[in-house]
Design an enzyme around this catalytic site. Structure first.
Site, PDB file in Angstrom:
ATOM      1  N   ARG A  49     -11.800  14.904   0.463  1.00 34.36           N
ATOM      2  CA  ARG A  49     -10.623  13.973   0.366  1.00 34.36           C
ATOM      3  C   ARG A  49      -9.148  14.478   0.296  1.00 34.36           C
ATOM      4  O   ARG A  49      -8.562  13.844   1.101  1.00 34.36           O
ATOM      5  CB  ARG A  49     -11.087  13.132  -1.031  1.00 34.36           C
ATOM      6  CG  ARG A  49      -9.941  11.919  -1.050  1.00 34.36           C
ATOM      7  CD  ARG A  49     -10.025  11.139  -2.265  1.00 34.36           C
ATOM      8  NE  ARG A  49      -9.299  10.106  -2.777  1.00 34.36           N
ATOM      9  CZ  ARG A  49      -9.112   9.395  -3.635  1.00 34.36           C
ATOM     10  NH1 ARG A  49      -9.337  10.071  -4.612  1.00 34.36           N
ATOM     11  NH2 ARG A  49      -8.250   8.225  -3.591  1.00 34.36           N
TER      12      ARG A  49
ATOM     13  N   HIS B 106      -6.477  13.315   3.430  1.00 33.74           N
ATOM     14  CA  HIS B 106      -5.394  12.685   3.111  1.00 33.74           C
ATOM     15  C   HIS B 106      -4.303  13.682   3.570  1.00 33.74           C
ATOM     16  O   HIS B 106      -3.038  13.101   3.820  1.00 33.74           O
ATOM     17  CB  HIS B 106      -5.116  12.498   1.620  1.00 33.74           C
ATOM     18  CG  HIS B 106      -5.814  11.395   0.774  1.00 33.74           C
ATOM     19  ND1 HIS B 106      -5.496  10.756  -0.163  1.00 33.74           N
ATOM     20  CD2 HIS B 106      -6.962  10.703   1.431  1.00 33.74           C
ATOM     21  CE1 HIS B 106      -6.321   9.730  -0.335  1.00 33.74           C
ATOM     22  NE2 HIS B 106      -7.064   9.638   0.529  1.00 33.74           N
TER      23      HIS B 106
ATOM     24  N   ASN C 169      -2.668   9.421  -4.142  1.00 32.39           N
ATOM     25  CA  ASN C 169      -3.324  10.813  -4.168  1.00 32.39           C
ATOM     26  C   ASN C 169      -3.106  11.259  -5.641  1.00 32.39           C
ATOM     27  O   ASN C 169      -3.516  12.331  -5.895  1.00 32.39           O
ATOM     28  CB  ASN C 169      -2.227  11.579  -3.640  1.00 32.39           C
ATOM     29  CG  ASN C 169      -2.371  11.581  -1.842  1.00 32.39           C
ATOM     30  OD1 ASN C 169      -3.313  11.176  -1.415  1.00 32.39           O
ATOM     31  ND2 ASN C 169      -1.575  12.035  -1.329  1.00 32.39           N
TER      32      ASN C 169
ATOM     33  N   HIS D 278     -17.826   9.278   2.571  1.00 30.72           N
ATOM     34  CA  HIS D 278     -18.042   8.701   1.198  1.00 30.72           C
ATOM     35  C   HIS D 278     -19.369   8.849   0.583  1.00 30.72           C
ATOM     36  O   HIS D 278     -19.879   8.253  -0.550  1.00 30.72           O
ATOM     37  CB  HIS D 278     -17.857   7.168   1.262  1.00 30.72           C
ATOM     38  CG  HIS D 278     -16.450   6.514   1.260  1.00 30.72           C
ATOM     39  ND1 HIS D 278     -16.000   5.159   1.722  1.00 30.72           N
ATOM     40  CD2 HIS D 278     -15.257   7.246   1.331  1.00 30.72           C
ATOM     41  CE1 HIS D 278     -14.698   5.256   2.025  1.00 30.72           C
ATOM     42  NE2 HIS D 278     -14.246   6.498   1.708  1.00 30.72           N
TER      43      HIS D 278
END
Length: 316
Positions: free
Chosen positions: A59, A63, A91, A188
């Protein structure tokens, strides 16, 4: 990777990253040949103590790349009046920064000033996938580290409430196709989502339905009971799929059964092309793994950065 807000004209105020052609799979040959093993060992050690590390690294890399390119700017600490990306609202749940720090410290001993923090994060994300049973791919390297990190830029990240048009636009602005959107959202398969990210689907959904009718009814009720204690239990939430510590295609299978958590997940079924890909990946683990590796390579090749940081938390 956990991605409710509408797109803003603020998106148009910032340049989006573009693909870079200077990256190479052999970039560190002769410069720092042990770099990959050093990073892998750091990820393995951290994962042995905390099984949430792989999802966190994956993740974090996503990001990072969606803001000014894959330049390690998500790793920078806030300083003075400057609030950095890692302290932006989307975040705040990020963790495992120490894994990158530890790898960087070892690399600075082995080959000082050679390996960028952005490259470390890209390779650590690959290790995260491999360590949880996913595919291996060669990571092209040669990224530079960015000097700008602004919490305000995190508004450019796709959110749990995005519909298919918003998702396509967000990915498209980063040079990523609908194919990449579906493949990368498969990240995911690892991780956890807080109740706040899917509360909109299980309570006061709209004037007609209390819960999102696209959710499996028993699954929706289970989530509602789970999140009823949200105000009492810190970090209440649910796994993003039924095998959330294993990289597999269970995410897509559950999505087709109405058992996904986020509105942005469900959105993939509202477009014929993305729905067809969901079905393809649900049917074939191999097809998903091949697509994911391809799209990760594409995403992680976005430009950004000017230097090689000595410390991943501060600019030189």
């Amino acid at each position: 990777m956990e991605f409710v807000v509408a797109l803003s004209f603020a998106f148009l105020m910032f340049p989006f990253p573009s693909a870079i052609g200077a990256l190479s799979e052999n970039y560190y040959d002769g410069k720092c040949p042990l770099n990959e093993s050093i990073i892998t060992n750091a990820v393995k050690k951290a994962t042995s103590n905390d099984k949430t590390v792989p999802s966190a690294l994956l993740r974090m890399h996503f990001h990072d790349c969606f803001i000014r390119g894959c330049d390690g700017s998500v790793l920078l600490d806030s300083k003075g009046k400057n609030k950095a990306e890692k302290d932006g609202e989307p975040n705040r749940p990020l963790h495992a920064f120490d894994v990158i720090d530890n790898a960087k410290k070892m690399l600075e001993v082995e080959c000082p000033g050679v390996v960028s923090c952005a490259d470390i994060l890209a390779m650590a994300a690959k290790d995260a996938v491999v360590l949880t049973g996913g595919p291996y791919w060669e990571v092209p390297n040669g990224r530079k580290d960015g000097r700008i990190s602004l919490a305000s830029d995190t508004g450019r990240l796709p959110t749990p409430g995005f519909n298919i048009s918003q998702l396509k636009w967000s990915f498209g602005q980063n040079g990523l196709s609908h194919f990449d959107l579906v493949a990368l959202t498969g990240g995911h398969t690892l991780g956890f989502s807080h109740c706040s990210s899917f509360q909109n689907r299980i309570q006061n959904f709209n004037a007609t339905h209390e819960m999102d009718p696209t959710l499996n009814p028993s699954f929706a009720s289970k989530l509602r009971r789970l999140c009823a204690a949200h105000n009492k239990v810190r970090n209440a939430g649910a796994p993003l799929d039924s095998t959330n510590f294993k990289f597999d295609n269970a995410y897509y299978k559950l999505l087709l059964k109405g058992k996904s958590l986020l509105s942005s997940d469900q959105a993939l079924l509202t477009d014929p092309k993305t729905k067809a890909l969901v079905s393809k990946f649900a049917w074939s683990q191999r097809a998903f793994e091949k697509a994911f590796a391809k799209s990760m390579t594409k995403m992680s090749s976005l430009t950004g950065g000017e230097e090689i940081r000595r410390d991943c938390r501060v600019v030189n």
